[in-house]
Design an enzyme around this catalytic site. Structure first.
Site, PDB file in Angstrom:
ATOM      1  CB  SER A  67       9.127 -10.250  -8.086  1.00 11.15           C
ATOM      2  OG  SER A  67       8.256 -11.344  -8.112  1.00 11.15           O
ATOM      3  CG  HIS A  84      10.491 -14.049  -4.599  1.00 13.21           C
ATOM      4  ND1 HIS A  84      11.259 -13.898  -5.738  1.00 13.21           N
ATOM      5  CD2 HIS A  84       9.380 -13.301  -4.795  1.00 13.21           C
ATOM      6  CE1 HIS A  84      10.619 -13.096  -6.587  1.00 13.21           C
ATOM      7  NE2 HIS A  84       9.497 -12.718  -6.045  1.00 13.21           N
ATOM      8  CG  ASP A  85       8.845 -11.176   0.148  1.00 10.17           C
ATOM      9  OD1 ASP A  85       8.608 -10.920  -1.055  1.00 10.17           O
ATOM     10  OD2 ASP A  85       7.962 -11.195   1.026  1.00 10.17           O
ATOM     11  NE  ARG A  93       0.288 -10.560   0.894  1.00 12.75           N
ATOM     12  CZ  ARG A  93       1.351 -10.040   0.314  1.00 12.75           C
ATOM     13  NH1 ARG A  93       1.631 -10.344  -0.952  1.00 12.75           N
ATOM     14  NH2 ARG A  93       2.138  -9.215   0.946  1.00 12.75           N
ATOM     15  CG  ASP A 141      13.625 -16.349  -5.297  1.00 11.59           C
ATOM     16  OD1 ASP A 141      12.603 -17.076  -5.229  1.00 11.59           O
ATOM     17  OD2 ASP A 141      13.667 -15.301  -5.956  1.00 11.59           O
TER      18      ASP A 141
END
Lengths: 387, 213
Positions: free
Chosen positions: A161, A360-361, A231, A327
């Site tokens: 990222s 993405h994580d 968040r 992602d």
């Protein structure tokens, strides 16, 4: 809440485990904005030993909400570091062979100079007087740390990222200081969609009355609600629809039927609220503004007349570019754009898209395919480098 | 973790067409292998010919196998990803038993000789007498491989040696060398008209370059 602020306060007061180095008193850190920082502090962790020739250094670059505590239990949360499964003896970044460095980024809030640090000219926290920084500025600070550690050339720079963006910036502008580069789930520039999501997060923080126009630290307040919303929103973008569905579906949280109210009826709501409320324990809201801004400003082709390939002309860095199929924040197309540019200058590049539904994580997770590719690439490079 | 001591690929363990291709590649050259599979040829070239070798491979397993043996390989395909490479970036560009699976063989071949000083192309010859008998006597369209049927084969553009000679002529490519190899690995040079090779050759290997004016 009280213990939390105390922890961040302790951090601000320098009561943080790990290394801190103050630099730039003699030579300021010049920033893209035209401003400069003198002095500035970099907080960092190291794992393994630097060899005699100083050739086995690996720089791990952390993402937006990561920090230097990449391995071992985190001093604030007590949980394993964000890349604990990657760094250690006999792991992918084998600390028996490599000297692994991970530094808190410039603008961060775990020891390195950022908006929550004390402005030497006022004796008060910087707040919004802190200069706006860029990814290149973060990299400049990292390079200064390498100078301080006596490392002329990194064996490897790696990160996911925003960490991947730093790796790319480093490989582009300091190609003589790096042998191999691994940008994971990254992009050569921030897309309109990326900027849009960040703007929502920033607006959430700034709309919280406790933000106090950025001066909350001087008013004994903290815009925790705004930061939590930022968040929560961002966290959705790190996952994927199939992953969310698998994990939560439409299951209800601690109840048999709908409550016809606005409490967290659904497990997914409860999960996001938890993500938001734990995040504020370890992150400074102004830092969040500055770092997301730095990411938005990132565009490697800028300064090369929009021609990304020009950013890598003549490079002899070995690249391994990696993306994840699910992602949608930094999709494979972004990595392919990068690979195309690298091919256009006949750079030494490997590229793989890992099949996963974790979004993405995935770069933070124990993905077997990612591990296999990385271990092969790193071993191959180590062989070429004679490590 | 794979050990750096993993023995490198030996010439005799390579597939017959790859062995002949390797023999046509000069030492210390830049090579791109398009459709490089598990990277056996690249591995051999890097370790025995001092090549600066790169690969393109469609399958995740293939790319992983290559990268984990320290090779530089990108996930991509011949139809779309060759455009990105600059002119004459390589001394040799290899396309082994892949042309028949591309959507646009003409474009792919043109790209091979654009980005490489030489192109090395191998393919299964559908003009071989066994393939002809398949169609003539069994009345079934010949396919490659045992578990493959005409409807699920990846080979959408199979061709014969004469077909290949024709496309080279149409594209203005120079045939520098041409040979056939059978399943025992016996090599035969293809003569000028190629008619007997077209009947008797199981696989063909062509060394090509762009016609120089």
């Amino acid at each position: 809440m009280a213990t939390t602020s105390l922890s961040l306060l302790q951090v601000a007061n320098g009561n943080l485990p790990g290394h801190l180095v103050k630099m730039g008193l003699d030579k300021p850190l010049y920033l893209d904005s035209g401003k400069s920082l003198s002095p500035f502090v970099v907080a960092y962790e190291t794992y393994g030993k630097l060899n005699q020739d100083h050739t086995n250094a690996v720089l791990v670059c952390h993402a937006l909400t990561g920090d230097q505590f990449a391995a071992n239990p985190h001093p604030l949360t007590g949980k394993p570091g964000w890349w604990d499964h990657m760094i250690g003896p006999d792991k992918i970044l084998d600390t028996n062979r490599f000297f692994v460095i991970c530094a808190n980024i410039l603008g961060g809030c775990l020891g390195s100079t950022g908006p929550a640090s004390i402005n030497p000219s006022t004796g008060k926290p910087w707040g919004l007087d802190f200069p706006v920084i860029t990814i290149s500025d973060m990299v400049r600070a990292q390079i200064r740390l390498l100078d301080h550690l006596g490392i002329d050339k990194l064996f490897l720079a790696i990160g996911g990222s925003m960490g991947g963006m730093q790796v790319l910036d480093l490989a582009s502008r300091y190609s003589d200081r790096i042998f191999a580069a691994v940008p994971i789930a990254a992009a050569p520039r921030h897309s309109a969609q990326n900027i849009a999501f960040h703007e929502v997060g920033r607006q959430a923080i700034m709309a919280d009355p406790d933000w106090c126009q950025g001066g909350y630290l001087n008013n004994d307040k903290c815009p925790t609600r705004g930061l939590a919303v930022a968040r929560m929103e961002a966290h959705i973008t790190y996952l994927s629809e199939p992953a969310l569905h698998r994990k939560f579906g439409r299951r209800l949280q601690g109840r048999e039927e709908l409550a016809f109210g606005f409490d967290a009826d659904f497990q997914v709501e409860s999960y996001l609220r938890h993500q938001g409320s734990t995040f504020v324990d370890r992150f400074d809201p102004n830092s969040y503004l500055y770092i997301t801004r730095a990411m938005d400003y990132f565009d490697l082709s800028e300064g090369h007349n929009g021609n990304l390939a020009q950013a890598f002309v003549g490079t002899d860095v070995r690249f391994c570019v990696m993306s994840f199929s699910s992602d949608w924040l930094y999709p494979t197309t972004e990595s392919r754009t990068l690979v195309r540019a690298l091919n256009a200058v006949a750079a030494n590049v490997s590229f793989i898209e890992i099949e996963t539904d974790k979004g993405h994580d995935a770069f933070l997770l124990d993905e077997p395919e990612m591990h296999r590719t990385l271990s092969g690439f790193i071993d191959g490079c180590a062989l070429q480098m004679g490590l | 973790m794979n050990t750096p001591e993993t023995p490198s690929v030996m010439l005799k363990s390579l597939r017959h067409d790859l062995r002949l291709i390797a023999g046509l590649i000069a030492e210390n050259c830049r090579v791109l292998d398009v459709g490089c599979g598990d990277g056996a040829l690249l591995d051999y070239l890097v370790n025995h010919k001092g090549s600066d070798a790169r690969g393109i491979e469609l399958s995740q397993n293939g790319v992983n196998a290559c990268v984990s043996r320290g090779l530089s390989v990108i996930q991509g395909d011949a139809d779309t990803d060759l455009l990105d490479y600059p002119e004459q970036a390589f001394d040799y560009v290899v396309l082994s038993r892949t042309l028949q699976a591309t959507r646009q063989p003409e474009v792919v071949l043109s790209n091979l000789v654009r980005i490489g000083k030489h192109a090395l192309v191998s393919f299964v010859n559908f003009g071989h007498w066994k393939k002809r008998i398949e169609l003539l006597f069994r009345g079934r369209f010949p396919v490659n491989g045992q578990m493959v049927n005409w409807y699920n084969s990846q080979d959408i553009h199979p061709c014969t040696i004469l077909d290949f000679v024709m496309i080279c002529k149409n594209l203005g490519l120079t045939v520098e060398e041409a040979m056939t190899v059978d399943s025992q690995g016996t090599k035969k040079t293809i003569s000028t008209n190629g008619i007997s090779a077209n009947l008797c050759g199981e696989q063909a290997i062509f060394l090509l370059s762009r016609e120089r004016f």
